[in-house]
Motif scaffolding. Sequence first.
Motif, PDB file in Angstrom:
ATOM      1  N   ALA A  79      -9.993   1.477   3.370  1.00 58.50           N
ATOM      2  CA  ALA A  79      -9.515   2.404   4.395  1.00 58.50           C
ATOM      3  C   ALA A  79     -10.347   2.367   5.665  1.00 58.50           C
ATOM      4  N   SER A 133      -0.289   4.106   4.819  1.00 61.51           N
ATOM      5  CA  SER A 133      -1.564   3.386   4.682  1.00 61.51           C
ATOM      6  C   SER A 133      -1.797   2.415   5.836  1.00 61.51           C
ATOM      7  N   THR A 167      -4.110   9.142   3.846  1.00 59.20           N
ATOM      8  CA  THR A 167      -2.692   8.891   4.135  1.00 59.20           C
ATOM      9  C   THR A 167      -2.041  10.133   4.725  1.00 59.20           C
ATOM     10  N   GLY A 213       0.837  -1.188   0.000  1.00 57.00           N
ATOM     11  CA  GLY A 213       0.000   0.000   0.000  1.00 57.00           C
ATOM     12  C   GLY A 213       0.873   1.238   0.000  1.00 57.00           C
ATOM     13  N   VAL A 273      -5.943   3.010   0.675  1.00 60.50           N
ATOM     14  CA  VAL A 273      -6.220   4.206   1.469  1.00 60.50           C
ATOM     15  C   VAL A 273      -6.068   5.432   0.568  1.00 60.50           C
TER      16      VAL A 273
END
Length: 179
Positions: A154, A17, A113, A13, A108
């Motif tokens: 997320a 994240s 982030t 990710g 995400v």
Amino acid sequence: MGTEETRLIVLRGNSASGKSSVAAGLRERFGRNLALVGQDNLRRLVLRERDRPGAANIGLIGMTARYALDAGFHTVVEGILYADRYATMLEDLVRDHRGVSRCYYLDVPLQETLLRHATKPDPALQAAVTHAHLRDWYREHDLLPSGIETVIPADSTLDDTVTRILRETGLDGVAPVDR
């Protein structure tokens, strides 16, 4: 590589994240005999290398994961691990591993982030990695081309994500080895 009993988990990710937090949560909940192979540790600290196509850290990550699995450790490989640079190595690991292998992508959005990065407790990291860096590094839906990843949204909490991965890999039913 590895055994039918070992588990390979790949966590990918964007920066901030939650990959490192998930990896730490897996180790905390599982216990000993879970190796963490972190891209940041091997690339930035061991080699002090920039992330670029064909870089030496790609092979080092793969070799380290293979060694840990062959030694009987369940293994978590975690990092940004951009698909265009790391896909071949990661897909080879999954193909070659004799045990359960699962890959996860923490999906995400950029704004989240940025918020998560702002909560990191390390002031040096806060100063060294700016929002401009995070925007520059961000790649939306950078999934592996083979489609082997499970996307974690997320809104999945840290605890829910750790619980899910432990369940889906079967680690929730495996006793840790006291090494």
